[in-house]
Write a protein that holds these residues in place. Structure first.
Motif, PDB file in Angstrom:
ATOM      1  N   THR A  93       0.813  -1.217   0.000  1.00  0.00           N
ATOM      2  CA  THR A  93       0.000   0.000   0.000  1.00  0.00           C
ATOM      3  C   THR A  93       0.848   1.269   0.000  1.00  0.00           C
ATOM      4  O   THR A  93       0.479   2.263  -0.636  1.00  0.00           O
ATOM      5  CB  THR A  93      -0.969   0.017   1.189  1.00  0.00           C
ATOM      6  OG1 THR A  93      -0.242  -0.199   2.408  1.00  0.00           O
ATOM      7  CG2 THR A  93      -2.022  -1.081   1.033  1.00  0.00           C
ATOM      8  N   ASP A  94       1.990   1.260   0.712  1.00  0.00           N
ATOM      9  CA  ASP A  94       2.873   2.433   0.674  1.00  0.00           C
ATOM     10  C   ASP A  94       3.406   2.640  -0.743  1.00  0.00           C
ATOM     11  O   ASP A  94       3.425   3.774  -1.260  1.00  0.00           O
ATOM     12  CB  ASP A  94       4.044   2.256   1.643  1.00  0.00           C
ATOM     13  CG  ASP A  94       3.628   2.420   3.093  1.00  0.00           C
ATOM     14  OD1 ASP A  94       2.688   3.190   3.356  1.00  0.00           O
ATOM     15  OD2 ASP A  94       4.242   1.777   3.965  1.00  0.00           O
ATOM     16  N   HIS A  95       3.859   1.551  -1.355  1.00  0.00           N
ATOM     17  CA  HIS A  95       4.323   1.631  -2.734  1.00  0.00           C
ATOM     18  C   HIS A  95       3.228   2.186  -3.636  1.00  0.00           C
ATOM     19  O   HIS A  95       3.460   3.088  -4.451  1.00  0.00           O
ATOM     20  CB  HIS A  95       4.757   0.244  -3.224  1.00  0.00           C
ATOM     21  CG  HIS A  95       4.711   0.092  -4.707  1.00  0.00           C
ATOM     22  ND1 HIS A  95       5.681   0.600  -5.533  1.00  0.00           N
ATOM     23  CD2 HIS A  95       3.783  -0.483  -5.518  1.00  0.00           C
ATOM     24  CE1 HIS A  95       5.369   0.350  -6.796  1.00  0.00           C
ATOM     25  NE2 HIS A  95       4.229  -0.313  -6.804  1.00  0.00           N
ATOM     26  N   LEU A  96       2.018   1.659  -3.497  1.00  0.00           N
ATOM     27  CA  LEU A  96       0.905   2.068  -4.361  1.00  0.00           C
ATOM     28  C   LEU A  96       0.610   3.556  -4.203  1.00  0.00           C
ATOM     29  O   LEU A  96       0.392   4.272  -5.192  1.00  0.00           O
ATOM     30  CB  LEU A  96      -0.330   1.239  -4.016  1.00  0.00           C
ATOM     31  CG  LEU A  96      -1.482   1.251  -5.015  1.00  0.00           C
ATOM     32  CD1 LEU A  96      -1.057   0.624  -6.337  1.00  0.00           C
ATOM     33  CD2 LEU A  96      -2.685   0.502  -4.436  1.00  0.00           C
ATOM     34  N   PHE A  97       0.593   4.018  -2.952  1.00  0.00           N
ATOM     35  CA  PHE A  97       0.295   5.430  -2.711  1.00  0.00           C
ATOM     36  C   PHE A  97       1.312   6.328  -3.386  1.00  0.00           C
ATOM     37  O   PHE A  97       0.952   7.236  -4.153  1.00  0.00           O
ATOM     38  CB  PHE A  97       0.253   5.732  -1.210  1.00  0.00           C
ATOM     39  CG  PHE A  97       0.122   7.206  -0.918  1.00  0.00           C
ATOM     40  CD1 PHE A  97      -1.093   7.843  -1.023  1.00  0.00           C
ATOM     41  CD2 PHE A  97       1.240   7.969  -0.578  1.00  0.00           C
ATOM     42  CE1 PHE A  97      -1.216   9.213  -0.793  1.00  0.00           C
ATOM     43  CE2 PHE A  97       1.125   9.333  -0.333  1.00  0.00           C
ATOM     44  CZ  PHE A  97      -0.108   9.950  -0.442  1.00  0.00           C
ATOM     45  N   TYR A  98       2.600   6.125  -3.115  1.00  0.00           N
ATOM     46  CA  TYR A  98       3.611   7.039  -3.640  1.00  0.00           C
ATOM     47  C   TYR A  98       3.799   6.890  -5.146  1.00  0.00           C
ATOM     48  O   TYR A  98       4.160   7.863  -5.825  1.00  0.00           O
ATOM     49  CB  TYR A  98       4.930   6.868  -2.884  1.00  0.00           C
ATOM     50  CG  TYR A  98       4.847   7.470  -1.502  1.00  0.00           C
ATOM     51  CD1 TYR A  98       4.916   8.844  -1.313  1.00  0.00           C
ATOM     52  CD2 TYR A  98       4.647   6.658  -0.390  1.00  0.00           C
ATOM     53  CE1 TYR A  98       4.801   9.396  -0.055  1.00  0.00           C
ATOM     54  CE2 TYR A  98       4.527   7.214   0.880  1.00  0.00           C
ATOM     55  CZ  TYR A  98       4.604   8.580   1.035  1.00  0.00           C
ATOM     56  OH  TYR A  98       4.478   9.135   2.291  1.00  0.00           O
ATOM     57  N   TYR A  99       3.536   5.711  -5.666  1.00  0.00           N
ATOM     58  CA  TYR A  99       3.601   5.502  -7.112  1.00  0.00           C
ATOM     59  C   TYR A  99       2.604   6.413  -7.829  1.00  0.00           C
ATOM     60  O   TYR A  99       2.916   7.006  -8.871  1.00  0.00           O
ATOM     61  CB  TYR A  99       3.305   4.034  -7.412  1.00  0.00           C
ATOM     62  CG  TYR A  99       3.325   3.646  -8.875  1.00  0.00           C
ATOM     63  CD1 TYR A  99       4.491   3.756  -9.626  1.00  0.00           C
ATOM     64  CD2 TYR A  99       2.187   3.147  -9.501  1.00  0.00           C
ATOM     65  CE1 TYR A  99       4.523   3.386 -10.964  1.00  0.00           C
ATOM     66  CE2 TYR A  99       2.208   2.774 -10.834  1.00  0.00           C
ATOM     67  CZ  TYR A  99       3.374   2.894 -11.559  1.00  0.00           C
ATOM     68  OH  TYR A  99       3.394   2.526 -12.878  1.00  0.00           O
ATOM     69  N   PHE A 149      10.525   5.338  -0.731  1.00  0.00           N
ATOM     70  CA  PHE A 149       9.111   5.714  -0.731  1.00  0.00           C
ATOM     71  C   PHE A 149       8.225   4.474  -0.706  1.00  0.00           C
ATOM     72  O   PHE A 149       7.192   4.453  -0.040  1.00  0.00           O
ATOM     73  CB  PHE A 149       8.787   6.583  -1.948  1.00  0.00           C
ATOM     74  CG  PHE A 149       9.305   7.972  -1.835  1.00  0.00           C
ATOM     75  CD1 PHE A 149       8.663   8.919  -1.054  1.00  0.00           C
ATOM     76  CD2 PHE A 149      10.475   8.345  -2.489  1.00  0.00           C
ATOM     77  CE1 PHE A 149       9.158  10.207  -0.921  1.00  0.00           C
ATOM     78  CE2 PHE A 149      10.986   9.630  -2.364  1.00  0.00           C
ATOM     79  CZ  PHE A 149      10.321  10.565  -1.585  1.00  0.00           C
ATOM     80  N   GLY A 150       8.648   3.434  -1.441  1.00  0.00           N
ATOM     81  CA  GLY A 150       7.864   2.211  -1.477  1.00  0.00           C
ATOM     82  C   GLY A 150       8.039   1.337  -0.266  1.00  0.00           C
ATOM     83  O   GLY A 150       7.362   0.315  -0.143  1.00  0.00           O
TER      84      GLY A 150
END
Length: 211
Positions: A93-99, A149-150
């Motif tokens: 989810t962190d990866h998805l958000f910052y992506y 970030f991810g």
């Protein structure tokens, strides 16, 4: 053959960095901005209806948009790469958000500021200044929580974020001495051989803006 069309000093550097991290074969075509208005030359604009970077071609396929291009390259050339954590991964989810945040919000903030300056504003409108400040605050806070970030490892979220943190800053002149977490992060990015190769190919003779 996959061909990456890179407009110099633009976000298409992301796609070259991705290809270098994946270790896939590709052709690279460089395009230099016009001297009169700093925009893309006509031959680049002719590649895609939007006329902006990035663009790839792969056989008969012509594809624009950073996220779409990254998703396509991974799906076709590197399925299962750790650069794109799957659902269920602790960093998903962190990866998805910052992506997605990279272009949808963070870079948009910078573009709003650029347009305001282009229109002759002596200072940024309050709501733009607020969004810009919040964006950089989120960057510094995130990099105090995780190495990338991810999450625990480099992902395409970092590749998406990279342009605004480096080359875009080189053009704006923004310093980051007040952002120690970001400085440490960019030092880590600068040590990556794939990043070094990508930037040497994208911007020959121009050291990456890592401080």
């Amino acid at each position: 053959m996959l061909t990456i069309h890179h407009l110099r000093l633009s976000q298409s550097e992301r796609i070259v960095w991705l290809a270098e991290e994946l270790g896939i074969e590709y052709d690279l075509k460089l395009y230099t901005r016009r001297t009169d208005n700093r925009l893309a030359p006509d031959e680049y604009k002719a590649l895609h209806p939007m006329g902006i970077a990035p663009v790839i071609t792969d056989g008969d396929l012509v594809l624009g948009e950073s996220g779409a291009i990254m998703d396509y390259i991974i799906a076709k050339y590197a399925p299962g790469t750790p650069l794109s954590p799957p659902p269920g991964h602790r960093d998903y989810t962190d990866h998805l958000f910052y992506y997605h945040w990279a272009n949808a919000t963070f870079m948009t903030n910078g573009m709003m500021a650029l347009v305001a300056q282009f229109m002759g504003a002596s200072e940024l409108p309050a709501f733009v200044a607020d969004r810009v400040a919040k964006g950089w605050k989120i960057v510094e806070q995130r990099l105090g929580e995780a190495d990338y970030f991810g999450g625990s490892q480099l992902t395409t979220a970092d590749i998406m974020m990279g342009f605004q943190l480096t080359t875009s800053r080189a053009m704006s002149g923004m310093g980051i001495d007040h952002l120690p977490n970001l400085k440490a992060y960019l030092a880590r990015i600068g040590e990556r051989p794939a990043y070094q190769r990508a930037m040497a190919k994208c911007e020959p003779g121009m050291p990456p803006k890592l401080d």
